[in-house]
Design a protein around this motif. Sequence first.
Motif, PDB file in Angstrom:
ATOM      1  N   MET A 197      47.125  36.058  36.118  1.00  0.00           N
ATOM      2  CA  MET A 197      45.919  36.486  35.406  1.00  0.00           C
ATOM      3  C   MET A 197      45.370  37.771  36.011  1.00  0.00           C
ATOM      4  SD  MET A 197      42.313  34.399  34.823  1.00  0.00           S
ATOM      5  CE  MET A 197      41.641  34.857  36.413  1.00  0.00           C
ATOM      6  N   GLU A 198      44.743  38.632  35.188  1.00  0.00           N
ATOM      7  CA  GLU A 198      44.152  39.859  35.672  1.00  0.00           C
ATOM      8  C   GLU A 198      43.060  39.566  36.698  1.00  0.00           C
ATOM      9  OE1 GLU A 198      44.356  38.853  32.627  1.00  0.00           O
ATOM     10  OE2 GLU A 198      45.205  40.355  31.273  1.00  0.00           O
ATOM     11  N   GLN A 199      42.842  40.518  37.598  1.00  0.00           N
ATOM     12  CA  GLN A 199      41.798  40.346  38.596  1.00  0.00           C
ATOM     13  C   GLN A 199      40.436  40.319  37.920  1.00  0.00           C
ATOM     14  OE1 GLN A 199      41.812  43.296  41.665  1.00  0.00           O
ATOM     15  NE2 GLN A 199      40.208  42.294  42.862  1.00  0.00           N
ATOM     16  N   VAL A 200      39.617  39.369  38.327  1.00  0.00           N
ATOM     17  CA  VAL A 200      38.314  39.180  37.690  1.00  0.00           C
ATOM     18  C   VAL A 200      37.211  39.744  38.571  1.00  0.00           C
ATOM     19  CG1 VAL A 200      36.651  37.503  36.815  1.00  0.00           C
ATOM     20  CG2 VAL A 200      39.101  37.110  36.480  1.00  0.00           C
ATOM     21  N   ASN A 201      36.406  40.602  37.997  1.00  0.00           N
ATOM     22  CA  ASN A 201      35.225  41.135  38.673  1.00  0.00           C
ATOM     23  C   ASN A 201      34.081  40.145  38.465  1.00  0.00           C
ATOM     24  OD1 ASN A 201      33.093  42.591  39.713  1.00  0.00           O
ATOM     25  ND2 ASN A 201      33.053  44.107  38.070  1.00  0.00           N
ATOM     26  N   PHE A 248      34.467  42.401  25.567  1.00  0.00           N
ATOM     27  CA  PHE A 248      35.231  43.607  25.876  1.00  0.00           C
ATOM     28  C   PHE A 248      36.556  43.295  26.570  1.00  0.00           C
ATOM     29  CE2 PHE A 248      31.151  45.531  24.985  1.00  0.00           C
ATOM     30  CZ  PHE A 248      31.536  46.669  24.289  1.00  0.00           C
ATOM     31  N   ALA A 249      36.653  42.118  27.198  1.00  0.00           N
ATOM     32  CA  ALA A 249      37.944  41.704  27.742  1.00  0.00           C
ATOM     33  C   ALA A 249      38.925  41.431  26.606  1.00  0.00           C
ATOM     34  CB  ALA A 249      37.783  40.463  28.621  1.00  0.00           C
ATOM     35  N   VAL A 250      38.440  40.782  25.558  1.00  0.00           N
ATOM     36  CA  VAL A 250      39.280  40.532  24.376  1.00  0.00           C
ATOM     37  C   VAL A 250      39.639  41.848  23.701  1.00  0.00           C
ATOM     38  CG1 VAL A 250      39.347  39.464  22.092  1.00  0.00           C
ATOM     39  CG2 VAL A 250      38.338  38.219  24.011  1.00  0.00           C
ATOM     40  N   GLU A 251      38.664  42.751  23.598  1.00  0.00           N
ATOM     41  CA  GLU A 251      38.898  44.050  22.967  1.00  0.00           C
ATOM     42  C   GLU A 251      39.997  44.839  23.688  1.00  0.00           C
ATOM     43  OE1 GLU A 251      37.009  46.133  20.302  1.00  0.00           O
ATOM     44  OE2 GLU A 251      37.282  44.054  19.683  1.00  0.00           O
ATOM     45  N   MET A 299      43.208  38.886  28.051  1.00  0.00           N
ATOM     46  CA  MET A 299      42.918  37.524  27.612  1.00  0.00           C
ATOM     47  C   MET A 299      42.699  36.575  28.777  1.00  0.00           C
ATOM     48  SD  MET A 299      42.791  38.053  24.477  1.00  0.00           S
ATOM     49  CE  MET A 299      42.533  36.365  23.943  1.00  0.00           C
ATOM     50  N   GLY A 300      43.354  36.822  29.896  1.00  0.00           N
ATOM     51  CA  GLY A 300      43.151  35.971  31.063  1.00  0.00           C
ATOM     52  C   GLY A 300      41.731  36.060  31.581  1.00  0.00           C
ATOM     53  N   VAL A 301      41.186  37.282  31.634  1.00  0.00           N
ATOM     54  CA  VAL A 301      39.810  37.482  32.066  1.00  0.00           C
ATOM     55  C   VAL A 301      38.850  36.830  31.076  1.00  0.00           C
ATOM     56  CG1 VAL A 301      38.014  39.198  32.514  1.00  0.00           C
ATOM     57  CG2 VAL A 301      40.354  39.624  33.277  1.00  0.00           C
ATOM     58  N   VAL A 319      35.039  32.464  29.544  1.00  0.00           N
ATOM     59  CA  VAL A 319      34.739  31.441  28.550  1.00  0.00           C
ATOM     60  C   VAL A 319      34.609  30.071  29.219  1.00  0.00           C
ATOM     61  CG1 VAL A 319      35.664  30.132  26.601  1.00  0.00           C
ATOM     62  CG2 VAL A 319      35.712  32.627  26.555  1.00  0.00           C
ATOM     63  N   VAL A 320      35.579  29.736  30.050  1.00  0.00           N
ATOM     64  CA  VAL A 320      35.550  28.459  30.766  1.00  0.00           C
ATOM     65  C   VAL A 320      34.320  28.384  31.664  1.00  0.00           C
ATOM     66  CG1 VAL A 320      36.715  27.036  32.489  1.00  0.00           C
ATOM     67  CG2 VAL A 320      38.043  28.118  30.664  1.00  0.00           C
ATOM     68  N   THR A 321      34.008  29.479  32.340  1.00  0.00           N
ATOM     69  CA  THR A 321      32.863  29.508  33.257  1.00  0.00           C
ATOM     70  C   THR A 321      31.554  29.224  32.542  1.00  0.00           C
ATOM     71  OG1 THR A 321      33.962  31.115  34.713  1.00  0.00           O
ATOM     72  CG2 THR A 321      31.573  30.926  34.894  1.00  0.00           C
TER      73      THR A 321
END
Length: 226
Positions: free
Chosen positions: A1-5, A185-188, A192-194, A199-201
């Motif tokens: 998954m992409e790194q999450v800020n 904006f992650a979807v845009e 999708m991983g971010v 979404v889960v959070t």
Amino acid sequence: MEQVNLFPFWLSLKTALISTVFVFIIGMMIAYFVAKKDFFGKSVLEAIIMLPLVLPPTVVGFGLLYLFGKNGFIGKWLMAQFDVQIVFTWYGVLLAAIVVSFPLMYQSAVAAFQQYDRNLEYVAYTLGKSRWNVFWTISFPLAWPGLLSGTVLAFARALGEFGATLMIAGYIPNVTDTIPIAIYFAVESGEMGVAKFWVVTIVIIGFIAIYWLNWWSRKHMMKHKQ
């Protein structure tokens, strides 16, 4: 998954907490006054307060942008008097959260102050108690379950605010990117991983808040039935 800020998490949490404190205090004060008084224009006032609950978030955001933008009369005044800009800042995020969550707090608070027997307050007045004392020793404790319900709902609503926030605060990374905006904006951008992470959070936080409120309400009702 992409790194999450994690900035969106802390910004959303800070915004939701501060806005909830604000709407709790102001919402409780206005609701108490409205619940106890009959005055000309009461229905109009309540309609205005509840309007953000039924309007599309983009309409609410446009209204805020119109009022608090650089050319808006409130925005101009704030800039001239305090050198404060609302649009495209965290203040815009906070303002949007307050406006959209306020009706939920107000609605719950009004119902809470109308549900108990007002004769209890009248008896206290006849005993020489001040309005301030009666409020904190009788009115507030009796209305507390409804006030708590409104507080939790207002917090959850502020946490999930998107449309009005995007209109007035925009998307500025590490400045105005709350969790809902980060998801969009992650979807845009195809991350999708971010998006799934956020979404889960936010689903978990919302579920915990509502579950706890329901648990507390049942426990409170059982306690009073005993």
